[in-house]
Structure formats: structure tokens, C-alpha cells
Design an enzyme around this catalytic site. Structure first.
Site, PDB file in Angstrom:
ATOM      1  N   CYS A 116     -27.709 -24.423 -25.756  1.00  0.00           N
ATOM      2  CA  CYS A 116     -26.243 -24.362 -25.839  1.00  0.00           C
ATOM      3  C   CYS A 116     -25.774 -23.553 -27.032  1.00  0.00           C
ATOM      4  CB  CYS A 116     -25.670 -25.775 -25.939  1.00  0.00           C
ATOM      5  SG  CYS A 116     -25.811 -26.671 -24.397  1.00  0.00           S
ATOM      6  N   HIS A 117     -26.521 -23.624 -28.163  1.00  0.00           N
ATOM      7  CA  HIS A 117     -26.011 -23.001 -29.403  1.00  0.00           C
ATOM      8  C   HIS A 117     -26.681 -21.676 -29.719  1.00  0.00           C
ATOM      9  CE1 HIS A 117     -23.611 -26.545 -30.399  1.00  0.00           C
ATOM     10  NE2 HIS A 117     -24.641 -27.264 -29.976  1.00  0.00           N
ATOM     11  N   HIS A 134     -22.725 -18.265 -17.425  1.00  0.00           N
ATOM     12  CA  HIS A 134     -23.719 -19.356 -17.374  1.00  0.00           C
ATOM     13  C   HIS A 134     -24.347 -19.440 -15.996  1.00  0.00           C
ATOM     14  CE1 HIS A 134     -25.591 -22.924 -19.044  1.00  0.00           C
ATOM     15  NE2 HIS A 134     -25.285 -23.563 -17.952  1.00  0.00           N
ATOM     16  N   CYS A 145     -31.351 -27.941 -28.630  1.00  0.00           N
ATOM     17  CA  CYS A 145     -30.064 -27.368 -29.069  1.00  0.00           C
ATOM     18  C   CYS A 145     -29.903 -25.897 -28.699  1.00  0.00           C
ATOM     19  CB  CYS A 145     -29.907 -27.500 -30.585  1.00  0.00           C
ATOM     20  SG  CYS A 145     -30.516 -29.052 -31.265  1.00  0.00           S
ATOM     21  N   MET A 164     -21.504 -32.253 -25.910  1.00  0.00           N
ATOM     22  CA  MET A 164     -22.804 -32.521 -26.574  1.00  0.00           C
ATOM     23  C   MET A 164     -23.123 -34.001 -26.428  1.00  0.00           C
ATOM     24  SD  MET A 164     -24.275 -31.741 -30.372  1.00  0.00           S
ATOM     25  CE  MET A 164     -23.387 -32.937 -31.341  1.00  0.00           C
ATOM     26  N   HIS A 202     -18.943 -25.618 -14.573  1.00  0.00           N
ATOM     27  CA  HIS A 202     -20.419 -25.636 -14.498  1.00  0.00           C
ATOM     28  C   HIS A 202     -20.793 -25.931 -13.046  1.00  0.00           C
ATOM     29  CE1 HIS A 202     -24.577 -27.033 -14.810  1.00  0.00           C
ATOM     30  NE2 HIS A 202     -24.631 -26.455 -15.984  1.00  0.00           N
TER      31      HIS A 202
HETATM   32 FE1  DHE Z   1     -29.389 -25.866 -16.617  1.00  0.00          FE
HETATM   33  C1  DHE Z   1     -29.034 -24.091 -13.682  1.00  0.00           C
HETATM   34  C2  DHE Z   1     -28.825 -23.060 -18.449  1.00  0.00           C
HETATM   35  C3  DHE Z   1     -29.002 -27.771 -19.427  1.00  0.00           C
HETATM   36  C4  DHE Z   1     -30.525 -28.579 -14.922  1.00  0.00           C
HETATM   37  N1  DHE Z   1     -28.948 -23.931 -16.151  1.00  0.00           N
HETATM   38  C5  DHE Z   1     -28.874 -23.398 -14.886  1.00  0.00           C
HETATM   39  C6  DHE Z   1     -28.643 -21.975 -14.972  1.00  0.00           C
HETATM   40  C7  DHE Z   1     -28.610 -21.675 -16.331  1.00  0.00           C
HETATM   41  C8  DHE Z   1     -28.801 -22.915 -17.052  1.00  0.00           C
HETATM   42  C9  DHE Z   1     -28.389 -20.300 -16.955  1.00  0.00           C
HETATM   43  C10 DHE Z   1     -28.491 -21.012 -13.789  1.00  0.00           C
HETATM   44  C11 DHE Z   1     -29.877 -20.554 -13.375  1.00  0.00           C
HETATM   45  C12 DHE Z   1     -29.826 -19.668 -12.146  1.00  0.00           C
HETATM   46  O1  DHE Z   1     -29.111 -20.013 -11.185  1.00  0.00           O
HETATM   47  O2  DHE Z   1     -30.498 -18.619 -12.155  1.00  0.00           O
HETATM   48  N2  DHE Z   1     -28.986 -25.493 -18.562  1.00  0.00           N
HETATM   49  C13 DHE Z   1     -28.820 -24.260 -19.118  1.00  0.00           C
HETATM   50  C14 DHE Z   1     -28.582 -24.373 -20.545  1.00  0.00           C
HETATM   51  O3  DHE Z   1     -28.501 -23.414 -21.385  1.00  0.00           O
HETATM   52  C15 DHE Z   1     -28.345 -25.793 -20.843  1.00  0.00           C
HETATM   53  C16 DHE Z   1     -26.832 -26.000 -20.987  1.00  0.00           C
HETATM   54  C17 DHE Z   1     -28.976 -26.324 -22.120  1.00  0.00           C
HETATM   55  C18 DHE Z   1     -30.461 -26.065 -22.207  1.00  0.00           C
HETATM   56  O4  DHE Z   1     -30.987 -26.141 -23.302  1.00  0.00           O
HETATM   57  O5  DHE Z   1     -31.114 -25.816 -21.191  1.00  0.00           O
HETATM   58  C19 DHE Z   1     -28.827 -26.426 -19.549  1.00  0.00           C
HETATM   59  N3  DHE Z   1     -29.710 -27.816 -17.078  1.00  0.00           N
HETATM   60  C20 DHE Z   1     -29.473 -28.404 -18.294  1.00  0.00           C
HETATM   61  C21 DHE Z   1     -29.789 -29.822 -18.266  1.00  0.00           C
HETATM   62  O6  DHE Z   1     -29.671 -30.630 -19.244  1.00  0.00           O
HETATM   63  C22 DHE Z   1     -30.209 -30.152 -16.897  1.00  0.00           C
HETATM   64  C23 DHE Z   1     -29.179 -31.119 -16.270  1.00  0.00           C
HETATM   65  C24 DHE Z   1     -31.560 -30.870 -16.810  1.00  0.00           C
HETATM   66  C25 DHE Z   1     -32.633 -30.097 -17.511  1.00  0.00           C
HETATM   67  O7  DHE Z   1     -33.354 -29.373 -16.842  1.00  0.00           O
HETATM   68  O8  DHE Z   1     -32.680 -30.187 -18.740  1.00  0.00           O
HETATM   69  C26 DHE Z   1     -30.171 -28.779 -16.226  1.00  0.00           C
HETATM   70  N4  DHE Z   1     -29.684 -26.249 -14.672  1.00  0.00           N
HETATM   71  C27 DHE Z   1     -30.230 -27.408 -14.176  1.00  0.00           C
HETATM   72  C28 DHE Z   1     -30.434 -27.271 -12.735  1.00  0.00           C
HETATM   73  C29 DHE Z   1     -29.992 -25.998 -12.394  1.00  0.00           C
HETATM   74  C30 DHE Z   1     -29.532 -25.374 -13.609  1.00  0.00           C
HETATM   75  C31 DHE Z   1     -30.990 -28.345 -11.814  1.00  0.00           C
HETATM   76  C32 DHE Z   1     -30.021 -25.333 -11.007  1.00  0.00           C
HETATM   77  C33 DHE Z   1     -28.917 -25.830 -10.201  1.00  0.00           C
HETATM   78  C34 DHE Z   1     -28.965 -25.219  -8.815  1.00  0.00           C
HETATM   79  O9  DHE Z   1     -28.710 -25.977  -7.875  1.00  0.00           O
HETATM   80  O10 DHE Z   1     -29.266 -24.015  -8.693  1.00  0.00           O
END
Ligand code: DHE
Length: 543
Positions: A49-50, A340, A46, A87, A382
Site C-alpha cells: 500500500c505504501h 490498482h 506495508c 489500514m 476496489h
Molecule cells: Fe490484492 C487483485 C494489489 C492486498 C487479494 N491486488 C489485486 C490486483 C492488484 C492488487 C494490483 C489486480 C491484479 C490483476 O488483476 O492483475 N492487493 C494489492 C495490494 O497492493 C494490496 C492492497 C496490499 C498488498 O500488500 O498486497 C493488496 N489483495 C490484498 C489482500 O490483502 C488480499 C485480500 C489477500 C491477500 O492476498 O493478501 C488480496 N487481490 C486479491 C485478490 C485479487 C487481487 C484475490 C484478484 C481478484 C480477482 O478476482 O481478480
């Protein structure tokens, strides 16, 4: 047929919110063991996101003045069924008992997590292979190592290194809990992983097979990592007779908790500097006890990083050119709150970043060092790093998917030759469902997007593709799997294959021929593959 829950749940929450204002409850008692278990679940599932302190960001705030106004049962229903805003239904992931625990936990005050400073990091820092003991040349024998992919095996706490030519798994490395993203050094030699638990891991791709050469814990909660990509130029300070360059010199991690970024040596992860990002929101000037570092990108034309502070809505341009004598210089640019993820435009001058809770994309000019525009998009943009192409009508454009609806917003990015289209949405492309990532390649005619967050599972198992030269023909939706969900796309070095993850415990990577759009390979036996990063495209920021 409208999903009943989409009507009942928000009504339920609103009703209880109203009712609860009248009869605000108290915190339900929890044993130490229950509280500690619920705290871990909240952190894992959680907090991203929160917020750690529940002040909200991509998701709404969950402070106790709000949560105690809702009876536990209603909280349980909301948690179980998920919400239209993105969510997920936790009933598919957590047990009923755990959902009840989390509901009670949300009605208790959040604990204040500990700090984590340079000394703590230094104690956690390990170098497994000293620099002088590493290969001095890339692997020989025709290994096309720049076409390797790093693939995150999320729930396994591992990263698989897969040869993009042979499609064989070269090795699988224990990188730790819930790895989130991978990045490479400027030369591509090193790959860096960052786990949700704040652990950064350094992988040497020139070792045979690639291996982990260093690691460090940078905090308790992190999402972003990048490296120094400025090659330097003649006028730079001269060191040891040649022009000073920064390739593979530094790495930077952005933490969610504590709110700070950490600069390390690029080839050992030795911690050099920790900088707090706590401060005030750009708009209301309220103090933030939590100001999390979201996306970080590295400039190719200056010795600097673009560092995004989620809750503050501030973009930092962090100049590392004087780090040798302990100095970094920050340029603070007010943008928009709840920054984000984001990426470069095709010229790598403009940084496009989603302020997803405000339904906007902020455009940062890293030459003029200012906010150029706030572009209104769809519901919760996103982009990942987004996708760039040359639109037949609008010229250079950048695109993002949305957490809150099945749409790609396409933004003009050429203020010189296409100024009337720049910094505004020029196209809206309907996909099969709410998505996470969009991708293309300079050599491709296709624009691909996932539909991972679609409420309809079959759409979440579908990939959407558009023809750049015939966008008005609309999408082609291809259902790729009967298990898990489709997530994240990445091209190979040649730009003629698209790699797509089937996010499932018995997951796989589907390799599609970008010309024919036919499946070429399925790389099976991967545990919850999510992000994957081609060395060549990641080192040069090709997307
Ligand atoms: Fe991510 C990128 C934050 C959930 C897979 N994610 C990012 C970035 C941030 C972020 C700040 C950019 C990083 C950068 O470029 O420097 N992600 C978050 C969260 O806060 C969130 C919403 C909830 C959490 O608790 O993490 C979240 N993210 C997810 C997922 O559920 C995903 C699908 C699978 C997982 O890892 O849990 C996921 N996020 C990704 C991926 C990227 C990403 C694969 C990079 C994408 C790219 O091509 O650069």
C-alpha cells in the site's frame, strides 16, 4: 456508537504532525538485526500500500520528513489501531515489540532494494516437467477439469485445486510465499500463480493430479499475472502453414519491485523480455523511482495486454505480435494515478480500472486506444475485476466495491444504446461495510459483495446480495461465519453456485446455491483461503 479511535487517531496524528514540524526528530538507532526484521515486516505487510520506497499509493507516503515528525509512540498507536482509510489494526497481527520495531524503521531512511534482471531470472528458472513429457489430452474419465477451482491458501504458501463438481480437493501445491492471484491460459489448461515475492508458478491442470511444471522468480515483489489470449486471425502471419495463434503462447508478470513487467513463454515460463516501467507521472511529470505494475488483463480481440502503472497513472497497451523478433510496441495512455485493480466491461472492449487513491475509475477504450472517461466513485474503489450485468433501467453496467466505505458504485458501460448513462455512476448500492470484491455471472440474478474491511467484525463475516431485477428492494445481508472474515467470490462454470472464502487459519470455502441463496457445501480445513479462480470463468474472463 462512534468508535472513539476513529476520532482520536487522526487527531493524534495531525497533532504530532504539527508538533513534529517544530521539533522534527532524528532517526532512532536500530541494530542491524532489528532493522532487517523490521524491513521484512514492512515488505510483507506495508509495501503493497505504501510503496517499497514509501512514496505512497493506496496508502499515504511514509517518507522520513513525515515520519520523523511523529513521535514513535504516536506511530505505534496508529499502527496498532489502524485507520478509517483502510489500514487494518496491526495489533491483531503483529506483537507490540514488532509494532515498535516498524515504528522506528519508518523513522529511518528506507533501504534501496537490489535490482533483478533477465540473467537473475534465468538462474531462478526451473522446468520440472518438460513440455514433451506432459499429457497431450485433458484428463479423461469424465473429469470436468474446466470446473476446477484454484484456491489460494495465502499464509500456507499453497494453492489447492478443488473439483467444482465433487467439491473434493484434488491436490494441494507448494506455490510459495503469500500467493496473491491466479490466472489461466487461454485454453484453461495451465494455471499461473504469482506470489508477493515475485515467484511465478506454472500448474498443468491436465496432469493427474495437476502438478507444478515450471517456476521463475520475476522480481522481489509482484501482484499480477496474465497470459496471451488472442487466438489470432486469418490475416495473421502464417507460421508452419496454419494461422499463427497466441493461445497459451505467452505469460506476463507485473512486478512492484523492481518496477517492470516480464514476458515469458507460456508453457515453460522461460523469460523472454523484461521492460522497465520507471518514468514520470502523467500529471505532474515528476520522476518516479518506483512505478509499480498493478492490474494486467489480456485482450481477447488483439495480440495485446493492458498493463497498469500505479504511481505513474499510465495505462500501457502492450502489443506482443512481433515478440518473435524481439519487438513489443507500447501505446501509453494517460489515465489517473494510483491505478490498482480492474477488469473488462461486458463487451471486453473497455477496460475499467480503479485509481483508488483518487476515488475514480478510469475507462480505457482498447479499440480507439484512448481514455474515455474518469468516473467519480466512492471512497477508494476496489473492484477486483469488477462485475458486469444488464441493468433493467440502465442497460449494460459494471460495478465496484470500495475500500473506504460500504458501497457498490454501478457505472453505465453502453455508449451506443444507453449513451446518457454511459461512463457515469447510475446506482449506489449500500452494503454492510467496506468491501474488497463484487461478483456476478451472466446466468445469475444476483450481485454479491464482501464486506471484508468493515470495522465491525460481524459485518466482515457477512455477505451482501442484491437481486438484479429488483435492485431497489435493497440488500440482503447474510452472516455466513463466526470466525475469520468473508472475502472474494467466484462462480462455478455453470454459473449456479457462488464460492466464498472464510479467511481464517481454520478457513473454509462456503458454496452457496445462487438460486436459493442457501448454503450447499462447506469445504473445510483450508488455511487462510483468499482468492479462488474457476478455470472456465477465468480463461474466458466471465465476471
Ligand atoms: Fe490484492 C487483485 C494489489 C492486498 C487479494 N491486488 C489485486 C490486483 C492488484 C492488487 C494490483 C489486480 C491484479 C490483476 O488483476 O492483475 N492487493 C494489492 C495490494 O497492493 C494490496 C492492497 C496490499 C498488498 O500488500 O498486497 C493488496 N489483495 C490484498 C489482500 O490483502 C488480499 C485480500 C489477500 C491477500 O492476498 O493478501 C488480496 N487481490 C486479491 C485478490 C485479487 C487481487 C484475490 C484478484 C481478484 C480477482 O478476482 O481478480
Amino acid at each position: 456508537m462512534v468508535n472513539r479511535n476513529l476520532i482520536i487517531l487522526p487527531l493524534l496524528a495531525a497533532l504530532f504532525l504539527f508538533a513534529g514540524k517544530v521539533f522534527a526528530g532524528d532517526a532512532p538507532p536500530m541494530s542491524e538485526e532489528e532493522f532487517s526484521k523490521a524491513k521484512q515486516i514492512y515488505f510483507d505487510r506495508c509495501a503493497g500500500c505504501h510503496g517499497t520506497l514509501r512514496k505512497g499509493a493506496t496508502g499515504p507516503s511514509l517518507t522520513t520528513d513525515k515520519t520523523q515528525a511523529i513521535p514513535v509512540q504516536a506511530l505505534e498507536t496508529l499502527l496498532s489501531e489502524g485507520t478509517p482509510g483502510g489500514m487494518p489494526p496491526w495489533k491483531n497481527i503483529l506483537s507490540k515489540q514488532d509494532i515498535t520495531l516498524v515504528a522506528k524503521y519508518l523513522q529511518n531512511e528506507p533501504p534501496q532494494p537490489p535490482q533483478w534482471g533477465l540473467e537473475d531470472m534465468r538462474k531462478s528458472w526451473k522446468v520440472y516437467v518438460p513440455v514433451e513429457k506432459r499429457p497431450v489430452n485433458p484428463p479423461n474419465g469424465g473429469t470436468n477439469w474446466q470446473n476446477f477451482f484454484g484456491v489460494i491458501l495465502r499464509n500456507a504458501g499453497k494453492v489447492a485445486i478443488i473439483d467444482g463438481d465433487t467439491k473434493k480437493i484434488v491436490t494441494t501445491l507448494d506455490t510459495g510465499y503469500a500467493v496473491h492471484i491466479l490466472r489461466t491460459s487461454a485454453t484453461g489448461r495451465y494455471m499461473y500463480s504469482i506470489g508477493r515475492d515475485g515467484k511465478a508458478t506454472l500448474i498443468d491442470l491436465w496432469a493427474s493430479p495437476p502438478n507444478i511444471v515450471a517456476e521463475i522468480k520475476t522480481g522481489f515483489d509482484a501482484r499480477s499475472i496474465d497470459t496471451s489470449k488472442f487466438a489470432g486471425s486469418d490475416h495473421m502471419d502464417k507460421h508452419d502453414g496454419d494461422s499463427f495463434n497466441y493461445l497459451d503462447r505467452y505469460a506476463i508478470v507485473g512486478d512492484y519491485w523492481p518496477s517492470h513487467y516480464v514476458i515469458m513463454k507460456g508453457d515453460t515460463l522461460e523469460p523472454l523480455k523484461v521492460v522497465s516501467t520507471l518514468g514520470y507521472t502523467y500529471d505532474t511529470n515528476e520522476y518516479l523511482p518506483e512505478a509499480r505494475v498493478a492490474a494486467i488483463v489480456a485482450s481477447h480481440s488483439k495480440p495485446e495486454w493492458v498493463v497498469n502503472i500505479k504511481e505513474a497513472g499510465v495505462v500501457l497497451l502492450v502489443d506482443y505480435s512481433k515478440l518473435e523478433n524481439g519487438t513489443i510496441t507500447e501505446t501509453r495512455i494517460d489515465a489517473e494515478r494510483f491505478l490498482h485493480d480492474g477488469g473488462w466491461d461486458s463487451t471486453k472492449r473497455y477496460f475499467m480500472v480503479a485509481a483508488n487513491m483518487r476515488n475514480k475509475v478510469a475507462v480505457i477504450d482498447t479499440v480507439e486506444r484512448k481514455l474515455v472517461a474518469l468516473v467519480d466513485t466512492g471512497n477508494k474503489p476496489h473492484p477486483g475485476r469488477g462485475a458486469n450485468w444488464d441493468d433493467p433501467k440502465y442497460g449494460p453496467v459494471w460495478a465496484t466495491t470500495h475500500l473506504g466505505e460500504g458501497k457498490i458504485s454501478v457505472i453505465g458501460t453502453d455508449p451506443i444504446r444507453h449513451s446518457r448513462y454511459s461512463w457515469r455512476v447510475v446506482r449506489e448500492l449500500q452494503t454492510a461495510g467496506n468491501g474488497l470484491f463484487v461478483k456476478t455471472h451472466p446466468k445469475s440474478n444476483n450481485i454479491w459483495a464482501d464486506n471484508t474491511l468493515s470495522k465491525d467484525l460481524k459485518d466482515a463475516q457477512t455477505i451482501t446480495v442484491f437481486d438484479k431485477n429488483n435492485i431497489d428492494a435493497g440488500p440482503t445481508n447474510i452472516k455466513l461465519t463466526d470466525k475469520g472474515k468473508i472475502v472474494h467470490l467466484e462462480y462455478n462454470k455453470a454459473g449456479d453456485e457462488v464460492w466464498i472464502s472464510v479467511w481464517d487459519n481454520d478457513g473454509e470455502i462456503i458454496v452457496i446455491d445462487d438460486k436459493t441463496r442457501q448454503i450447499k457445501n462447506r469445504i473445510k480445513g483450508l488455511v487462510t483461503p483468499t482468492g479462488k479462480f474457476n478455470v472456465y470463468n477465468t480463461m474466458l474472463d466471465i465476471y
